[in-house]
Design a protein around this motif. Structure first.
Motif, short mmCIF file in Angstrom:
data_model
loop_
_atom_site.label_atom_id
_atom_site.label_comp_id
_atom_site.label_asym_id
_atom_site.label_seq_id
_atom_site.Cartn_x
_atom_site.Cartn_y
_atom_site.Cartn_z
N VAL A 24 4.70 -17.08 -3.36
CA VAL A 24 5.34 -16.90 -4.66
C VAL A 24 5.91 -18.23 -5.10
O VAL A 24 6.84 -18.75 -4.50
N VAL A 61 8.83 -13.08 -7.73
CA VAL A 61 8.38 -11.76 -7.31
C VAL A 61 6.93 -11.86 -6.84
O VAL A 61 6.17 -12.73 -7.29
N LYS A 82 3.42 -9.95 -6.73
CA LYS A 82 2.67 -8.88 -7.38
C LYS A 82 1.76 -8.20 -6.37
O LYS A 82 1.52 -8.70 -5.27
N TYR A 83 1.22 -7.06 -6.78
CA TYR A 83 0.41 -6.27 -5.85
C TYR A 83 -0.86 -7.02 -5.46
O TYR A 83 -1.30 -6.93 -4.31
N ASP A 120 8.61 -1.77 -2.69
CA ASP A 120 9.09 -1.90 -4.07
C ASP A 120 10.14 -0.81 -4.34
O ASP A 120 9.88 0.20 -4.99
N ALA A 173 6.64 -4.95 -8.60
CA ALA A 173 6.58 -6.22 -7.89
C ALA A 173 7.63 -6.20 -6.78
O ALA A 173 8.63 -5.48 -6.86
N ARG A 222 10.38 -8.17 -4.53
CA ARG A 222 11.25 -9.35 -4.49
C ARG A 222 11.52 -9.73 -3.04
O ARG A 222 11.15 -9.02 -2.11
#
Length: 516
Positions: free
Chosen positions: A314, A320, A322-323, A350, A356, A358
Protein backbone atom coordinates in the motif's frame (compact mmCIF):
# COMPACT_ATOMS: atom_id res chain seq x y z
CA UNK A 1 -20.26 -11.53 8.31
CA UNK A 2 -18.59 -14.54 10.02
CA UNK A 3 -20.59 -17.06 12.04
CA UNK A 4 -19.54 -18.27 15.49
CA UNK A 5 -17.98 -21.41 14.04
CA UNK A 6 -15.65 -19.47 11.75
CA UNK A 7 -17.77 -19.83 8.60
CA UNK A 8 -19.17 -17.05 6.50
CA UNK A 9 -22.26 -16.61 4.38
CA UNK A 10 -21.27 -15.17 1.03
CA UNK A 11 -23.89 -13.52 -1.19
CA UNK A 12 -24.16 -14.90 -4.71
CA UNK A 13 -23.73 -11.41 -6.19
CA UNK A 14 -20.29 -11.13 -4.66
CA UNK A 15 -19.40 -14.58 -5.89
CA UNK A 16 -20.34 -13.62 -9.45
CA UNK A 17 -18.21 -10.50 -9.33
CA UNK A 18 -15.39 -12.53 -7.82
CA UNK A 19 -15.48 -15.10 -10.61
CA UNK A 20 -15.10 -12.38 -13.18
CA UNK A 21 -11.73 -11.37 -11.75
CA UNK A 22 -8.60 -12.52 -13.55
CA UNK A 23 -6.52 -15.39 -12.17
CA UNK A 24 -3.57 -14.90 -14.44
CA UNK A 25 -0.34 -13.87 -12.67
CA UNK A 26 1.04 -12.61 -15.96
CA UNK A 27 -1.04 -9.42 -15.60
CA UNK A 28 1.51 -8.26 -13.04
CA UNK A 29 4.74 -6.81 -14.29
CA UNK A 30 8.07 -7.91 -12.86
CA UNK A 31 8.30 -4.99 -10.46
CA UNK A 32 4.87 -5.63 -8.96
CA UNK A 33 5.62 -9.34 -8.72
CA UNK A 34 8.83 -8.64 -6.78
CA UNK A 35 6.91 -6.35 -4.43
CA UNK A 36 4.39 -9.05 -3.59
CA UNK A 37 7.11 -11.68 -3.24
CA UNK A 38 9.01 -9.46 -0.84
CA UNK A 39 5.83 -8.81 1.14
CA UNK A 40 5.24 -12.56 1.39
CA UNK A 41 8.80 -13.02 2.66
CA UNK A 42 8.08 -10.49 5.40
CA UNK A 43 5.00 -12.47 6.40
CA UNK A 44 6.93 -15.74 6.46
CA UNK A 45 9.67 -14.14 8.52
CA UNK A 46 7.03 -13.07 11.01
CA UNK A 47 5.59 -16.57 11.26
CA UNK A 48 9.01 -18.28 11.46
CA UNK A 49 10.48 -15.66 13.82
CA UNK A 50 13.32 -14.92 11.40
CA UNK A 51 15.17 -11.67 11.94
CA UNK A 52 14.66 -8.92 9.40
CA UNK A 53 18.44 -8.47 9.16
CA UNK A 54 18.56 -11.54 6.91
CA UNK A 55 15.76 -10.34 4.64
CA UNK A 56 16.73 -11.13 1.02
CA UNK A 57 17.39 -8.03 -1.05
CA UNK A 58 18.62 -9.49 -4.34
CA UNK A 59 17.34 -12.17 -6.69
CA UNK A 60 20.16 -14.51 -5.62
CA UNK A 61 19.30 -14.08 -1.95
CA UNK A 62 15.64 -14.62 -2.77
CA UNK A 63 16.38 -17.95 -4.48
CA UNK A 64 18.51 -19.00 -1.48
CA UNK A 65 15.65 -18.05 0.83
CA UNK A 66 13.20 -20.18 -1.15
CA UNK A 67 15.55 -23.18 -1.18
CA UNK A 68 15.72 -23.14 2.63
CA UNK A 69 12.01 -22.37 3.20
CA UNK A 70 9.94 -25.16 1.71
CA UNK A 71 8.42 -28.36 3.01
CA UNK A 72 10.91 -30.57 1.17
CA UNK A 73 13.79 -28.87 2.98
CA UNK A 74 11.93 -29.08 6.30
CA UNK A 75 11.16 -32.79 5.83
CA UNK A 76 14.75 -33.70 4.96
CA UNK A 77 15.93 -31.58 7.89
CA UNK A 78 13.80 -33.75 10.18
CA UNK A 79 14.41 -37.15 8.60
CA UNK A 80 18.22 -36.96 8.30
CA UNK A 81 18.92 -36.66 12.07
CA UNK A 82 16.16 -39.18 12.78
CA UNK A 83 17.74 -41.76 10.44
CA UNK A 84 21.09 -41.01 12.05
CA UNK A 85 19.59 -41.89 15.43
CA UNK A 86 18.14 -45.13 14.04
CA UNK A 87 21.69 -46.38 13.42
CA UNK A 88 21.81 -47.12 17.13
CA UNK A 89 19.74 -50.23 16.33
CA UNK A 90 22.71 -51.84 14.56
CA UNK A 91 25.51 -50.47 16.74
CA UNK A 92 26.88 -52.27 19.74
CA UNK A 93 25.44 -53.12 22.21
CA UNK A 94 22.29 -53.29 20.03
CA UNK A 95 20.50 -56.60 19.66
CA UNK A 96 20.19 -56.37 15.87
CA UNK A 97 23.26 -57.87 14.23
CA UNK A 98 24.46 -58.40 10.72
CA UNK A 99 25.51 -54.96 9.38
CA UNK A 100 29.26 -54.62 8.76
CA UNK A 101 31.15 -51.74 10.30
CA UNK A 102 31.96 -50.19 6.92
CA UNK A 103 28.30 -50.29 5.80
CA UNK A 104 27.12 -48.65 8.99
CA UNK A 105 29.88 -46.06 8.69
CA UNK A 106 28.90 -45.25 5.10
CA UNK A 107 25.29 -44.73 6.15
CA UNK A 108 26.34 -42.49 9.01
CA UNK A 109 28.57 -40.37 6.79
CA UNK A 110 25.75 -40.12 4.23
CA UNK A 111 23.25 -38.82 6.78
CA UNK A 112 25.80 -36.40 8.23
CA UNK A 113 26.61 -35.17 4.71
CA UNK A 114 22.93 -34.49 4.09
CA UNK A 115 22.82 -32.42 7.28
CA UNK A 116 25.90 -30.52 6.15
CA UNK A 117 24.34 -29.80 2.74
CA UNK A 118 21.25 -28.42 4.49
CA UNK A 119 23.46 -26.21 6.64
CA UNK A 120 25.22 -24.93 3.51
CA UNK A 121 21.89 -24.08 1.89
CA UNK A 122 20.83 -22.25 5.02
CA UNK A 123 24.18 -20.44 5.17
CA UNK A 124 23.75 -19.24 1.57
CA UNK A 125 20.54 -17.52 2.69
CA UNK A 126 21.72 -16.12 6.04
CA UNK A 127 25.26 -15.35 4.95
CA UNK A 128 28.19 -17.09 6.60
CA UNK A 129 28.84 -14.22 8.98
CA UNK A 130 25.29 -14.28 10.33
CA UNK A 131 25.23 -18.07 10.32
CA UNK A 132 28.15 -18.52 12.69
CA UNK A 133 26.92 -15.79 14.98
CA UNK A 134 24.29 -18.23 16.22
CA UNK A 135 25.45 -20.35 19.12
CA UNK A 136 23.13 -23.15 18.04
CA UNK A 137 24.86 -23.35 14.65
CA UNK A 138 28.32 -23.36 16.22
CA UNK A 139 27.38 -26.20 18.59
CA UNK A 140 25.79 -28.13 15.72
CA UNK A 141 28.88 -27.71 13.56
CA UNK A 142 31.23 -28.89 16.32
CA UNK A 143 29.02 -31.91 16.98
CA UNK A 144 28.90 -32.84 13.28
CA UNK A 145 32.68 -32.56 12.95
CA UNK A 146 33.10 -34.79 16.00
CA UNK A 147 30.68 -37.37 14.61
CA UNK A 148 32.49 -37.40 11.27
CA UNK A 149 35.91 -37.92 12.88
CA UNK A 150 34.50 -40.64 15.12
CA UNK A 151 32.91 -42.42 12.17
CA UNK A 152 36.08 -42.25 10.04
CA UNK A 153 38.16 -43.67 12.90
CA UNK A 154 35.73 -46.55 13.27
CA UNK A 155 35.84 -47.30 9.52
CA UNK A 156 39.63 -47.14 9.38
CA UNK A 157 40.12 -49.63 12.25
CA UNK A 158 37.04 -51.64 11.12
CA UNK A 159 35.94 -52.27 14.67
CA UNK A 160 33.44 -50.91 17.15
CA UNK A 161 34.71 -48.71 19.95
CA UNK A 162 33.25 -46.62 22.71
CA UNK A 163 31.59 -43.54 21.17
CA UNK A 164 30.11 -41.09 23.66
CA UNK A 165 29.16 -38.65 20.88
CA UNK A 166 26.39 -41.00 19.79
CA UNK A 167 24.43 -39.90 22.85
CA UNK A 168 24.40 -36.33 21.45
CA UNK A 169 22.74 -37.24 18.14
CA UNK A 170 19.23 -36.24 19.36
CA UNK A 171 20.50 -32.66 19.67
CA UNK A 172 20.56 -32.46 15.87
CA UNK A 173 16.77 -32.89 15.86
CA UNK A 174 16.22 -29.69 17.83
CA UNK A 175 17.28 -27.61 14.84
CA UNK A 176 14.48 -29.00 12.66
CA UNK A 177 11.72 -26.62 11.59
CA UNK A 178 8.92 -29.00 12.57
CA UNK A 179 10.31 -29.22 16.12
CA UNK A 180 10.48 -25.47 16.69
CA UNK A 181 8.01 -25.73 19.59
CA UNK A 182 10.21 -28.27 21.38
CA UNK A 183 13.28 -26.14 20.68
CA UNK A 184 11.56 -23.11 22.22
CA UNK A 185 10.66 -25.07 25.36
CA UNK A 186 14.23 -26.31 25.75
CA UNK A 187 15.53 -22.78 25.29
CA UNK A 188 13.10 -21.48 27.93
CA UNK A 189 14.27 -24.18 30.33
CA UNK A 190 17.89 -23.25 29.69
CA UNK A 191 17.30 -19.54 30.32
CA UNK A 192 15.33 -20.37 33.47
CA UNK A 193 18.24 -22.27 35.05
CA UNK A 194 19.84 -19.28 36.82
CA UNK A 195 17.16 -18.79 39.53
CA UNK A 196 16.64 -22.56 39.64
CA UNK A 197 20.33 -23.05 40.40
CA UNK A 198 20.06 -20.49 43.20
CA UNK A 199 17.23 -22.48 44.77
CA UNK A 200 19.15 -25.73 44.34
CA UNK A 201 22.12 -24.21 46.19
CA UNK A 202 19.79 -23.16 49.00
CA UNK A 203 18.24 -26.64 49.25
CA UNK A 204 21.62 -28.41 49.32
CA UNK A 205 22.93 -25.91 51.86
CA UNK A 206 19.93 -26.72 54.05
CA UNK A 207 20.56 -30.46 53.59
CA UNK A 208 24.25 -30.06 54.46
CA UNK A 209 23.48 -28.21 57.71
CA UNK A 210 20.95 -30.75 58.92
CA UNK A 211 23.11 -33.69 57.77
CA UNK A 212 25.95 -32.26 59.85
CA UNK A 213 23.64 -31.80 62.86
CA UNK A 214 22.35 -35.36 62.50
CA UNK A 215 25.86 -36.78 62.29
CA UNK A 216 26.97 -34.92 65.43
CA UNK A 217 23.83 -35.79 67.41
CA UNK A 218 23.20 -39.42 66.50
CA UNK A 219 26.48 -40.97 65.29
CA UNK A 220 27.37 -42.09 68.82
CA UNK A 221 24.35 -44.39 69.09
CA UNK A 222 25.42 -48.04 68.77
CA UNK A 223 22.28 -49.30 67.03
CA UNK A 224 22.09 -46.46 64.48
CA UNK A 225 22.70 -47.30 60.83
CA UNK A 226 21.74 -43.97 59.29
CA UNK A 227 24.26 -41.49 60.76
CA UNK A 228 27.50 -43.49 61.02
CA UNK A 229 29.28 -41.08 58.64
CA UNK A 230 28.64 -37.65 57.21
CA UNK A 231 28.16 -39.14 53.75
CA UNK A 232 25.54 -41.58 55.05
CA UNK A 233 23.90 -38.80 57.03
CA UNK A 234 23.63 -36.56 53.97
CA UNK A 235 22.16 -39.34 51.81
CA UNK A 236 19.59 -40.30 54.45
CA UNK A 237 18.48 -36.70 55.04
CA UNK A 238 18.13 -36.26 51.29
CA UNK A 239 15.93 -39.36 51.18
CA UNK A 240 13.97 -38.09 54.17
CA UNK A 241 13.06 -34.95 52.24
CA UNK A 242 11.07 -37.25 49.95
CA UNK A 243 9.64 -39.06 53.05
CA UNK A 244 10.78 -42.41 51.60
CA UNK A 245 12.52 -43.51 54.83
CA UNK A 246 10.06 -41.91 57.25
CA UNK A 247 9.56 -42.86 60.11
CA UNK A 248 12.22 -45.61 60.04
CA UNK A 249 15.03 -43.08 60.28
CA UNK A 250 13.81 -41.73 63.62
CA UNK A 251 12.77 -44.93 65.42
CA UNK A 252 16.27 -45.83 66.64
CA UNK A 253 16.95 -42.29 67.81
CA UNK A 254 13.60 -42.10 69.59
CA UNK A 255 14.48 -45.15 71.67
CA UNK A 256 17.53 -43.37 73.04
CA UNK A 257 16.53 -39.70 72.91
CA UNK A 258 12.88 -38.78 73.31
CA UNK A 259 13.42 -35.30 71.89
CA UNK A 260 14.84 -36.61 68.56
CA UNK A 261 11.47 -36.40 66.69
CA UNK A 262 11.64 -32.62 67.10
CA UNK A 263 14.78 -32.57 64.95
CA UNK A 264 13.13 -34.55 62.18
CA UNK A 265 9.84 -32.64 62.37
CA UNK A 266 11.64 -29.31 62.02
CA UNK A 267 13.58 -30.70 59.05
CA UNK A 268 10.41 -31.90 57.31
CA UNK A 269 8.55 -28.69 58.08
CA UNK A 270 11.25 -26.47 56.57
CA UNK A 271 12.60 -28.77 53.86
CA UNK A 272 9.54 -30.63 52.59
CA UNK A 273 6.73 -28.15 53.13
CA UNK A 274 8.58 -24.86 52.69
CA UNK A 275 11.71 -25.19 50.56
CA UNK A 276 10.43 -27.76 48.04
CA UNK A 277 7.18 -25.86 47.51
CA UNK A 278 9.14 -22.63 47.21
CA UNK A 279 11.44 -24.37 44.71
CA UNK A 280 8.45 -25.45 42.58
CA UNK A 281 6.99 -21.93 42.77
CA UNK A 282 10.29 -20.40 41.60
CA UNK A 283 10.58 -22.90 38.74
CA UNK A 284 7.00 -22.31 37.61
CA UNK A 285 7.21 -18.52 37.97
CA UNK A 286 10.54 -18.23 36.17
CA UNK A 287 9.50 -20.48 33.31
CA UNK A 288 6.13 -18.72 33.01
CA UNK A 289 7.67 -15.24 33.00
CA UNK A 290 10.18 -16.19 30.33
CA UNK A 291 7.44 -17.84 28.26
CA UNK A 292 5.29 -14.69 28.50
CA UNK A 293 8.24 -12.52 27.53
CA UNK A 294 9.00 -14.76 24.55
CA UNK A 295 5.36 -14.80 23.50
CA UNK A 296 5.28 -11.00 23.66
CA UNK A 297 8.38 -10.77 21.47
CA UNK A 298 6.89 -13.23 18.97
CA UNK A 299 3.65 -11.25 18.86
CA UNK A 300 5.46 -7.95 18.30
CA UNK A 301 7.65 -9.55 15.63
CA UNK A 302 4.56 -10.78 13.78
CA UNK A 303 3.01 -7.32 13.98
CA UNK A 304 6.20 -5.79 12.62
CA UNK A 305 6.20 -8.22 9.70
CA UNK A 306 2.55 -7.41 8.92
CA UNK A 307 3.30 -3.68 9.04
CA UNK A 308 6.25 -4.07 6.67
CA UNK A 309 4.23 -6.18 4.24
CA UNK A 310 1.30 -3.74 4.31
CA UNK A 311 3.53 -0.70 3.82
CA UNK A 312 5.27 -2.39 0.92
CA UNK A 313 2.03 -3.04 -0.98
CA UNK A 314 0.00 0.00 0.00
CA UNK A 315 1.68 3.16 -1.20
CA UNK A 316 -1.33 5.38 -1.79
CA UNK A 317 -2.21 8.31 0.44
CA UNK A 318 -5.42 6.72 1.74
CA UNK A 319 -3.46 3.82 3.28
CA UNK A 320 -5.94 1.04 2.52
CA UNK A 321 -5.53 -2.32 0.81
CA UNK A 322 -8.11 -3.11 -1.83
CA UNK A 323 -9.45 -6.57 -2.53
CA UNK A 324 -7.46 -6.94 -5.76
CA UNK A 325 -4.23 -6.30 -3.86
CA UNK A 326 -5.24 -8.63 -1.05
CA UNK A 327 -6.16 -11.40 -3.48
CA UNK A 328 -2.83 -11.11 -5.28
CA UNK A 329 -0.99 -11.21 -1.96
CA UNK A 330 -2.84 -14.40 -0.97
CA UNK A 331 -1.91 -16.02 -4.29
CA UNK A 332 1.73 -15.77 -3.29
CA UNK A 333 1.34 -16.25 0.48
CA UNK A 334 -1.27 -19.05 0.41
CA UNK A 335 -1.15 -20.64 -3.07
CA UNK A 336 -3.74 -23.26 -2.12
CA UNK A 337 -6.29 -20.66 -1.03
CA UNK A 338 -9.05 -20.33 -3.61
CA UNK A 339 -10.86 -17.11 -4.48
CA UNK A 340 -13.81 -17.86 -2.20
CA UNK A 341 -11.55 -18.33 0.81
CA UNK A 342 -9.62 -15.16 -0.07
CA UNK A 343 -12.88 -13.23 -0.31
CA UNK A 344 -14.07 -14.58 3.04
CA UNK A 345 -10.76 -13.72 4.70
CA UNK A 346 -10.90 -10.21 3.22
CA UNK A 347 -14.46 -9.69 4.41
CA UNK A 348 -13.73 -10.76 7.97
CA UNK A 349 -10.70 -8.44 8.06
CA UNK A 350 -12.78 -5.56 6.73
CA UNK A 351 -14.53 -4.86 10.03
CA UNK A 352 -15.65 -1.39 8.95
CA UNK A 353 -17.34 -2.71 5.80
CA UNK A 354 -15.70 -0.04 3.66
CA UNK A 355 -14.56 -2.52 0.98
CA UNK A 356 -10.88 -2.02 1.89
CA UNK A 357 -8.61 -3.20 4.69
CA UNK A 358 -6.72 -0.69 6.80
CA UNK A 359 -3.50 -1.32 8.69
CA UNK A 360 -5.06 -1.97 12.10
CA UNK A 361 -7.40 -4.48 10.45
CA UNK A 362 -4.61 -6.13 8.44
CA UNK A 363 -2.78 -6.93 11.69
CA UNK A 364 -5.29 -9.76 12.29
CA UNK A 365 -4.32 -11.57 9.07
CA UNK A 366 -2.56 -14.45 10.81
CA UNK A 367 -5.70 -15.18 12.83
CA UNK A 368 -7.91 -15.80 9.79
CA UNK A 369 -5.67 -16.83 6.87
CA UNK A 370 -5.52 -20.48 7.98
CA UNK A 371 -9.24 -20.87 8.65
CA UNK A 372 -11.30 -23.27 6.61
CA UNK A 373 -14.24 -21.58 4.95
CA UNK A 374 -17.37 -23.13 3.53
CA UNK A 375 -20.39 -21.74 1.72
CA UNK A 376 -23.69 -22.24 3.54
CA UNK A 377 -26.90 -21.79 1.62
CA UNK A 378 -29.67 -19.92 3.31
CA UNK A 379 -31.88 -22.21 5.37
CA UNK A 380 -29.42 -25.10 5.21
CA UNK A 381 -27.18 -26.40 7.98
CA UNK A 382 -23.57 -27.29 7.51
CA UNK A 383 -22.54 -30.93 7.27
CA UNK A 384 -26.01 -32.53 7.57
CA UNK A 385 -26.64 -35.49 5.28
CA UNK A 386 -30.37 -34.76 4.98
CA UNK A 387 -29.63 -31.42 3.28
CA UNK A 388 -28.13 -33.15 0.27
CA UNK A 389 -29.95 -33.00 -3.02
CA UNK A 390 -32.25 -35.93 -3.64
CA UNK A 391 -32.83 -36.76 0.03
CA UNK A 392 -36.46 -37.84 0.68
CA UNK A 393 -38.59 -35.28 2.46
CA UNK A 394 -39.59 -37.63 5.26
CA UNK A 395 -35.92 -38.48 6.03
CA UNK A 396 -34.98 -34.81 5.91
CA UNK A 397 -37.70 -33.90 8.41
CA UNK A 398 -36.82 -36.81 10.69
CA UNK A 399 -33.13 -35.89 10.56
CA UNK A 400 -33.85 -32.29 11.54
CA UNK A 401 -36.03 -33.39 14.47
CA UNK A 402 -33.43 -35.87 15.72
CA UNK A 403 -30.70 -33.25 15.28
CA UNK A 404 -32.58 -30.80 17.52
CA UNK A 405 -33.14 -33.53 20.10
CA UNK A 406 -29.50 -34.63 20.41
CA UNK A 407 -28.30 -31.01 20.63
CA UNK A 408 -30.77 -30.13 23.39
CA UNK A 409 -29.49 -29.85 26.97
CA UNK A 410 -32.21 -32.22 28.25
CA UNK A 411 -30.80 -34.99 26.07
CA UNK A 412 -27.34 -34.39 27.50
CA UNK A 413 -28.67 -34.51 31.05
CA UNK A 414 -30.48 -37.74 30.21
CA UNK A 415 -27.21 -39.28 28.99
CA UNK A 416 -25.51 -38.13 32.20
CA UNK A 417 -28.29 -39.76 34.25
CA UNK A 418 -27.78 -43.05 32.36
CA UNK A 419 -24.04 -42.84 33.09
CA UNK A 420 -24.72 -42.37 36.81
CA UNK A 421 -27.03 -45.39 36.78
CA UNK A 422 -24.32 -47.38 34.99
CA UNK A 423 -21.80 -46.36 37.65
CA UNK A 424 -24.17 -47.48 40.39
CA UNK A 425 -24.71 -50.83 38.66
CA UNK A 426 -20.95 -51.38 38.20
CA UNK A 427 -20.25 -50.57 41.87
CA UNK A 428 -22.99 -52.92 43.02
CA UNK A 429 -21.64 -55.59 40.69
CA UNK A 430 -18.08 -55.12 41.96
CA UNK A 431 -19.15 -55.33 45.61
CA UNK A 432 -21.47 -58.32 45.45
CA UNK A 433 -19.75 -60.39 42.73
CA UNK A 434 -16.61 -62.39 43.40
CA UNK A 435 -15.86 -63.17 39.72
CA UNK A 436 -15.54 -59.90 37.69
CA UNK A 437 -15.09 -61.78 34.40
CA UNK A 438 -17.69 -64.51 34.55
CA UNK A 439 -20.83 -62.53 35.39
CA UNK A 440 -24.19 -63.90 36.37
CA UNK A 441 -27.11 -63.75 33.94
CA UNK A 442 -28.74 -60.97 35.91
CA UNK A 443 -25.72 -58.68 35.71
CA UNK A 444 -25.24 -59.57 32.04
CA UNK A 445 -28.76 -58.38 31.29
CA UNK A 446 -28.13 -55.07 33.04
CA UNK A 447 -24.84 -54.60 31.19
CA UNK A 448 -26.49 -55.39 27.87
CA UNK A 449 -29.20 -52.83 28.65
CA UNK A 450 -26.71 -50.01 29.19
CA UNK A 451 -24.71 -51.06 26.15
CA UNK A 452 -27.88 -50.92 24.05
CA UNK A 453 -28.65 -47.43 25.40
CA UNK A 454 -25.14 -46.21 24.49
CA UNK A 455 -25.45 -47.71 21.02
CA UNK A 456 -28.83 -46.01 20.60
CA UNK A 457 -27.29 -42.69 21.64
CA UNK A 458 -24.53 -43.01 19.02
CA UNK A 459 -27.03 -43.98 16.33
CA UNK A 460 -29.21 -40.95 17.13
CA UNK A 461 -26.22 -38.61 17.05
CA UNK A 462 -24.97 -39.93 13.73
CA UNK A 463 -28.47 -39.70 12.27
CA UNK A 464 -29.19 -36.23 13.62
CA UNK A 465 -25.79 -34.56 13.21
CA UNK A 466 -24.52 -36.35 10.15
CA UNK A 467 -21.25 -38.35 10.02
CA UNK A 468 -19.17 -35.31 9.06
CA UNK A 469 -20.16 -33.16 12.01
CA UNK A 470 -20.37 -36.13 14.39
CA UNK A 471 -16.75 -37.17 13.89
CA UNK A 472 -15.43 -33.61 14.20
CA UNK A 473 -15.70 -33.97 17.98
CA UNK A 474 -12.98 -35.95 19.76
CA UNK A 475 -15.40 -37.22 22.39
CA UNK A 476 -17.59 -38.76 19.70
CA UNK A 477 -14.58 -40.72 18.47
CA UNK A 478 -13.94 -41.80 22.04
CA UNK A 479 -17.58 -42.82 22.56
CA UNK A 480 -17.57 -44.86 19.35
CA UNK A 481 -14.33 -46.65 20.25
CA UNK A 482 -15.53 -47.51 23.77
CA UNK A 483 -18.90 -48.81 22.55
CA UNK A 484 -17.25 -50.94 19.84
CA UNK A 485 -14.71 -52.38 22.29
CA UNK A 486 -17.48 -53.04 24.80
CA UNK A 487 -19.46 -54.88 22.12
CA UNK A 488 -16.39 -56.98 21.35
CA UNK A 489 -15.98 -57.75 25.04
CA UNK A 490 -19.66 -58.60 25.27
CA UNK A 491 -19.56 -61.20 22.53
CA UNK A 492 -15.98 -62.42 23.16
CA UNK A 493 -15.19 -65.90 24.36
CA UNK A 494 -12.92 -66.74 27.28
CA UNK A 495 -9.77 -66.03 25.25
CA UNK A 496 -10.89 -62.40 24.85
CA UNK A 497 -12.35 -61.99 28.33
CA UNK A 498 -9.87 -59.18 29.08
CA UNK A 499 -12.05 -56.89 26.96
CA UNK A 500 -14.29 -56.44 30.00
CA UNK A 501 -11.69 -53.88 31.07
CA UNK A 502 -13.25 -51.43 28.61
CA UNK A 503 -16.66 -51.50 30.25
CA UNK A 504 -15.79 -49.10 33.12
CA UNK A 505 -14.17 -46.77 30.57
CA UNK A 506 -17.65 -45.80 29.41
CA UNK A 507 -17.94 -43.70 32.57
CA UNK A 508 -15.22 -41.36 31.29
CA UNK A 509 -17.84 -40.15 28.80
CA UNK A 510 -19.39 -38.31 31.75
CA UNK A 511 -16.77 -35.58 31.34
CA UNK A 512 -17.56 -35.16 27.64
CA UNK A 513 -20.99 -33.73 28.45
CA UNK A 514 -21.05 -29.91 28.66
CA UNK A 515 -22.25 -28.17 31.82
CA UNK A 516 -21.19 -31.18 33.95
Amino acid sequence: MADDDGLMRVPYQQQGSRRRQSNDNSCLDDQARRIYQEAVIYLEEGLDNDKFDTHPKTEKEYRAFRRSHNHIYYTIELLAPFCLMLLALVEKPATIKGMPVWAKGCLEITFISVILVLMVIRGMWLGWKNTFRQRRTIMKTVLIIGLLIDSFVEMVYNTHHFRFLRALRPLLLFDAYYLSGLRRIMRDIFYSLIPIVDMLVLVFFFLTIFALFGYLLFSSMPDDQYFQSFKSSFVQMFVLMTTSNHPDIMTVQYDHKSWSPIFFDVFLLIGLYLLLNLFLAVVYGTFGDHEKSKFKKLHLHKRASLIKAFSLIVKEQDGVMKYEQFQTLMKYFKPRMNQLEALCCFKVLDKSGSGAVRLHEFLDLFLFCDMRWAHIRKGREQGRWYDMAGCPVILSKCGKVVGRIVEHNYFKFLVAFVLVLNLTALLFQAIYTTDPVGQSARFDSVDNLFLALYSLELALKVFGLGPTQFFRDFWNWFDTAIVILSLIGRIADDSLASFVFFRPLRLIRYYSIPYL
